[in-house]
Design an enzyme around this catalytic site. Structure first.
Site, PDB file in Angstrom:
ATOM      1  N   TRP A  90       1.002  -1.158  -0.138  1.00 42.94           N
ATOM      2  CA  TRP A  90       0.028   0.016   0.007  1.00 42.94           C
ATOM      3  C   TRP A  90       0.957   1.393  -0.052  1.00 42.94           C
ATOM      4  CZ3 TRP A  90       0.931   3.402   3.998  1.00 42.94           C
ATOM      5  CH2 TRP A  90       1.559   2.897   5.169  1.00 42.94           C
ATOM      6  N   GLU A 133       7.458   7.786  13.765  1.00 43.96           N
ATOM      7  CA  GLU A 133       7.724   7.435  12.782  1.00 43.96           C
ATOM      8  C   GLU A 133       8.591   8.151  11.824  1.00 43.96           C
ATOM      9  OE1 GLU A 133       7.140   4.194  11.529  1.00 43.96           O
ATOM     10  OE2 GLU A 133       5.505   3.524  12.945  1.00 43.96           O
ATOM     11  N   GLU A 171       9.096   1.284   5.965  1.00 41.38           N
ATOM     12  CA  GLU A 171       8.806   2.341   7.415  1.00 41.38           C
ATOM     13  C   GLU A 171       8.316   3.607   6.968  1.00 41.38           C
ATOM     14  OE1 GLU A 171       8.439   1.695  10.638  1.00 41.38           O
ATOM     15  OE2 GLU A 171       9.008  -0.405  10.615  1.00 41.38           O
ATOM     16  N   HIS A 174       5.214   5.110   6.405  1.00 45.24           N
ATOM     17  CA  HIS A 174       4.184   5.031   7.891  1.00 45.24           C
ATOM     18  C   HIS A 174       3.948   6.700   8.469  1.00 45.24           C
ATOM     19  CE1 HIS A 174       5.254   0.649   9.243  1.00 45.24           C
ATOM     20  NE2 HIS A 174       4.799   0.818   7.918  1.00 45.24           N
ATOM     21  N   GLU A 224       9.598  -3.808  17.433  1.00 48.08           N
ATOM     22  CA  GLU A 224       8.857  -3.905  16.219  1.00 48.08           C
ATOM     23  C   GLU A 224       7.573  -4.286  16.787  1.00 48.08           C
ATOM     24  OE1 GLU A 224       8.718  -2.752  13.353  1.00 48.08           O
ATOM     25  OE2 GLU A 224      10.816  -2.770  12.588  1.00 48.08           O
ATOM     26  N   THR A 227       5.707  -1.572  18.622  1.00 51.48           N
ATOM     27  CA  THR A 227       5.086  -0.774  17.826  1.00 51.48           C
ATOM     28  C   THR A 227       3.753  -1.336  17.080  1.00 51.48           C
ATOM     29  OG1 THR A 227       6.696  -0.953  16.289  1.00 51.48           O
ATOM     30  CG2 THR A 227       6.795   1.040  17.201  1.00 51.48           C
ATOM     31  N   ASP A 256       2.370  -4.055   9.101  1.00 51.68           N
ATOM     32  CA  ASP A 256       3.789  -4.075   8.364  1.00 51.68           C
ATOM     33  C   ASP A 256       4.612  -4.252   9.912  1.00 51.68           C
ATOM     34  OD1 ASP A 256       2.966  -3.269   6.181  1.00 51.68           O
ATOM     35  OD2 ASP A 256       3.970  -1.323   6.217  1.00 51.68           O
ATOM     36  N   GLU A 257       4.253  -3.586  10.968  1.00 49.80           N
ATOM     37  CA  GLU A 257       5.191  -3.779  12.124  1.00 49.80           C
ATOM     38  C   GLU A 257       5.264  -5.324  12.652  1.00 49.80           C
ATOM     39  OE1 GLU A 257       6.684  -1.108  12.471  1.00 49.80           O
ATOM     40  OE2 GLU A 257       5.382   0.665  12.725  1.00 49.80           O
ATOM     41  N   HIS A 260       7.536  -7.015  10.289  1.00 48.32           N
ATOM     42  CA  HIS A 260       8.992  -6.690  10.683  1.00 48.32           C
ATOM     43  C   HIS A 260       9.435  -7.323  11.748  1.00 48.32           C
ATOM     44  CE1 HIS A 260       8.317  -2.679   8.313  1.00 48.32           C
ATOM     45  NE2 HIS A 260       8.597  -3.753   7.806  1.00 48.32           N
TER      46      HIS A 260
HETATM   47 FE   LIG Z   1       8.612  -0.957  12.498  1.00 52.79          FE
HETATM   48 FE   LIG Z   2       6.754   1.840  11.758  1.00 50.94          FE
END
Ligand SMILES: [Fe+2]
Ligand SMILES: [Fe+2]
Length: 391
Positions: A90, A133, A171, A174, A224, A227, A256-257, A260
């Site tokens: 995205w 971020e 990242e 974000h 990670e 977050t 996403d976090e 990761h």
């Molecule tokens: Fe992250």
């Molecule tokens: Fe992030």
């Protein structure tokens, strides 16, 4: 190994933790007073360390660099797969009003209508998330301090360097998305926020990972997950406030976090397999030093304890608290099956025992800090035009 002494500072309790709420009474103001005016060097980080603590650099034995070199193809097959191809990712624009469309102004109006229903304390937390971020250059710098895995040229083809750059690129979306959303919301003081970002990037961060990838990847695994939890809870609250689009934004970032987190904790899992003793010592060392949050040096030009104040609001809203800190720790202890480790040195066994007992110790702190939360005062936040928000 280079040792650099820090200036003596007050000793933190061995039970203290650089986590929201629990540390509120353990922060120090390093500003100085001159001519009746409180001064603080711009971009000078506050180091929250005990009086006998020293900054250690390059703490990984040089021969261990070979271990990371030998893990190159493993990392390519097992870690780079956690990256998403760019055309499948995205992008911030997918969730923002489209400036070239006829409905652009109507879309902004709708966004602002939804944002009106969201309280200030939620916005303080969302701004804190966005600022953390936006300090992304600091995190890429941090990853490139790790011996044996750093990006030596800026475009190095090693798996480690490829990961670091592509992780940074993922990242980067974000901060962009949250920043643009907040700008369009009309609810926050963008100039105060932008100043905070500039101060924060100028201050950097001090995660005390000693150029050591064993420590570094324990840190990133922890961060990670932390977050992931924070953005996930921000999504849940946005939904409760009726802003489903904002909930979607926070949820996407949380996903996403999580991806990761999976990658970083896989690296540490592999290190436990190859070098259990070194890895348990690293895990224990990082836990003993406490995981400082990436934005712990946050400053808006006025509030020296801005991070703690933001963290207090986040804890009160249930976005991220000392209890979550304990949960993350417990999760990692279980995921890495620390209790099952065998053939450790006596030092390694001690570290194992220490780490396995920690989540429970932190839970005690979490309960104590929860008790304190009931008498929390109100505080003006520059990010919301000095409107007062309960800590
Ligand atoms: Fe992250
Ligand atoms: Fe992030």
């Amino acid at each position: 190994m280079a040792l650099i002494s820090y200036h003596p500072l007050p000793q933190l309790s061995t039970l203290s933790v650089k986590a929201p709420k629990a540390c509120m009474n353990l922060t120090f103001n390093y500003s100085s007073s001159k001519g009746g005016e409180t001064l603080k060097k711009p971009c000078s980080p506050r180091h929250e360390m005990g009086s006998n603590q020293v900054l250690v650099t390059n703490s990984m034995a040089p021969e261990k660099i070979e271990i990371f070199k030998s893990m190159e193809s493993w990392a390519e097959d097992n870690i780079l797969v956690y990256l998403k191809p760019v055309d499948k990712c995205w992008q911030p624009q997918d969730f923002l009003p489209e400036p070239t469309s006829d409905g652009f102004y109507d879309q902004i109006k709708e966004l602002q209508e939804r944002a009106k229903e969201v309280p200030d304390d939620y916005f303080v937390v969302l701004v804190g998330h966005m600022i953390a971020e936006e300090a992304l250059p600091t995190y890429q710098t941090m990853l490139n301090t790790f011996d044996g895995v750093r990006d030596e040229t800026g475009a190095s083809p090693t798996s480690w360097a490829t990961w670091t750059r592509a992780w940074t690129a993922e990242e980067n979306r974000h901060g962009d998305l949250l920043n643009r959303y907040l700008y369009l919301s009309g609810r926050v003081d963008m100039r105060a926020i932008e100043k905070t970002i500039q101060y924060l990037i100028g201050s950097g961060m001090d995660p005390r990972t000693e150029n050591n990838p064993y420590l570094g990847y324990v840190y990133t695994s922890f961060q990670e997950r932390a977050t992931f939890i924070s953005h996930g809870n921000a999504a849940r609250l946005a939904k409760q406030h009726g802003d489903l689009k904002l909930a979607q934004i926070c949820g996407l970032i949380a996903a996403d976090e999580k991806r990761h987190e999976n990658a970083y904790s896989k690296i540490v899992q592999k290190l436990f397999e190859i070098e259990p003793d070194t890895t348990i010592l690293a895990f224990s060392d990082m836990m003993r030093k406490k995981i400082s949050m990436p934005a712990h040096l946050m400053y808006d030009g006025r509030d020296y304890n801005l991070f703690d104040h933001f963290a207090a609001v986040a804890a009160r809203l249930g976005v991220y608290s000392a209890r979550d800190y304990a949960d993350v720790m417990e999760h990692l202890v279980n995921y890495w099956e620390v209790e099952k480790l065998t053939s450790l040195s006596p030092e390694g066994r001690k570290a194992q025992e220490f780490v396995c007992g920690l989540p429970q110790r932190f839970r005690i702190i979490a309960e104590r800090s929860q008790g304190r939360a009931k008498q929390a005062p109100f505080m003006p936040f520059s990010w919301v035009y000095d409107r007062e928000v309960r800590l």
